[in-house]
Design an enzyme around this catalytic site. Structure first.
Site, PDB file in Angstrom:
ATOM      1  N   LYS A 145       0.911  -1.370   0.021  1.00 25.48           N
ATOM      2  CA  LYS A 145       0.030   0.070   0.114  1.00 25.48           C
ATOM      3  C   LYS A 145       0.855   1.264   0.030  1.00 25.48           C
ATOM      4  CE  LYS A 145      -4.495  -1.267   2.313  1.00 25.48           C
ATOM      5  NZ  LYS A 145      -5.239  -0.929   3.371  1.00 25.48           N
ATOM      6  N   LYS A 229      -0.021 -10.561   8.884  1.00 22.31           N
ATOM      7  CA  LYS A 229      -0.153  -9.635   7.448  1.00 22.31           C
ATOM      8  C   LYS A 229       0.205 -10.372   6.209  1.00 22.31           C
ATOM      9  CE  LYS A 229       0.169  -5.002   5.887  1.00 22.31           C
ATOM     10  NZ  LYS A 229       0.350  -3.581   6.202  1.00 22.31           N
TER      11      LYS A 229
END
Length: 363
Positions: A145, A229
């Site tokens: 991101k 994650k």
């Protein structure tokens, strides 16, 4: 005390797969991260706090390459289009070609801006993450991101652009101010709160050691959060479903950051408060029990993190900012709530009156 053993965690994304390496001495041992550079042009993006500490070390690993550095001021307020434009100009001055590489040397702001710049230059070039803050190591450096902020809200412009590798040198945490270290712990707690009740209990048992920065415990916490994650990102790279769970506390938190003009709360602090608000809303909606909210608050308190909205903030303004969140659909609030520790879920169509009631009670 013996140094903790290095760890390596794979982010499995097919041709875009990469490793997250965690351990001491990774900046000065350039063997691994230098191998991730495919061309001869390198732009190191850092900030005015980190560069004096570590840029010379990185520079030694760049010998023989055509490289330059580009520095921004420290802080979330500098994650802007203007600085992306200046970074792109630095790439042009360098003569960077399609096989150029950007190195992000710093925390989450540097990593986000560097990754977005890499995504923009010639429609996408390589970049490498060398995170120097705990928050960047456990969260923002992993998953691709990237983005910048607008006056209207945080991270409203960005791209998914995966790094070639992440090299988290835990030695850099020794120079991290106490407040920033504790802010990074909020992202560690968030991972456990979302989907790993056993990890949450481990954090409760090791909270004092984490707050004291014991290297082995910190390394284990980083590795467990990154592994969690990495699995989520591998299953849902572009946040079409499960990955949205990683935003527990972020809709509230981003509103708090924006309302405070990125100066009153660090990102991790805003996430800590946001998680408590999400837990309180879940409790109000009958989804979760009070005991879970209290456990979360106790852990955050032990780690020295805030759990209350700063004084002077307006609930109506916070709600208006939450309406701009990227997870929202069809003009309705779509929040990450939970059914207790380790059981987060996406909830669409949340009633604004319920959210406002929680915000009003919190201020």
């Amino acid at each position: 005390m013996n140094a903790p053993a290095p760890r390596s965690i794979d982010v499995a994304l097919g041709l875009r797969s990469y490793a997250v390496r965690i351990g001491p001495g990774l900046l000065s041992d350039s063997t691994a991260w230098r191998a991730a550079i495919r061309g001869r042009h390198v732009l190191v993006i850092s900030n005015t706090t980190v560069a004096p500490l570590y840029l010379d070390t990185v520079a030694k690993g760049l010998e023989g390459l055509h490289w330059a550095s580009f520095l921004i001021d420290d802080g979330e307020a500098h994650k802007t289009f203007d600085n992306v434009g200046r970074a792109l100009a630095a790439l042009a001055k360098l003569g960077a070609t399609r096989d150029a590489c950007i190195i992000a040397l710093g925390g989450g702001v540097v990593g986000d801006l560097a990754g977005f710049t890499a995504a923009c230059w010639m429609r996408g070039i390589d970049f490498i993450q060398l995170p120097t803050t705990l928050l960047a190591m456990v969260d923002s450096s992993v998953g691709g991101k990237t983005g910048v902020n607008l006056p209207a809200g945080k991270n409203l412009v960005g791209a998914f652009h995966q790094p070639r590798g992440v090299f988290a040198d835990i030695g850099t945490l020794a120079t991290l101010p106490e407040r920033e270290f504790r802010a990074g712990l909020a992202e560690v707690v968030k991972g456990a709160a979302i989907g790993d009740a056993d990890f949450f209990a481990w954090l409760e048992a090791h909270a004092d050691a984490l707050a004291a920065r014991e290297p082995a415990v910190v390394t284990e916490a980083i590795a467990r959060k990154v592994a969690y994650k990495a699995g989520v990102v591998a299953r849902d790279e572009t946040e079409q479903g499960e990955r949205a769970l990683l935003n527990l506390g972020h809709t509230f938190g981003h509103a708090l950051e924006t309302a405070g003009r990125y100066t009153s709360l660090l990102h991790g602090e805003a996430v800590a408060v946001g998680m408590v608000l999400a837990a309180q809303l879940s409790q109000q909606l009958g989804m979760a029990a009070l005991d879970d909210t209290l456990r979360l608050q106790r852990l955050l308190d032990t780690l020295g993190l805030p759990t209350d909205i700063p004084e002077g903030m307006d609930p109506q303004q916070l709600l208006a900012l939450m309406r701009l969140d990227k997870k929202n659909t069809a003009g309705t609030l779509r929040l990450i709530l939970w059914r207790g520790i380790g059981r987060a879920e996406i909830v669409a169509g949340v009633n604004e009156a319920d959210v406002l009631a929680v915000l009003q009670a919190a201020v």
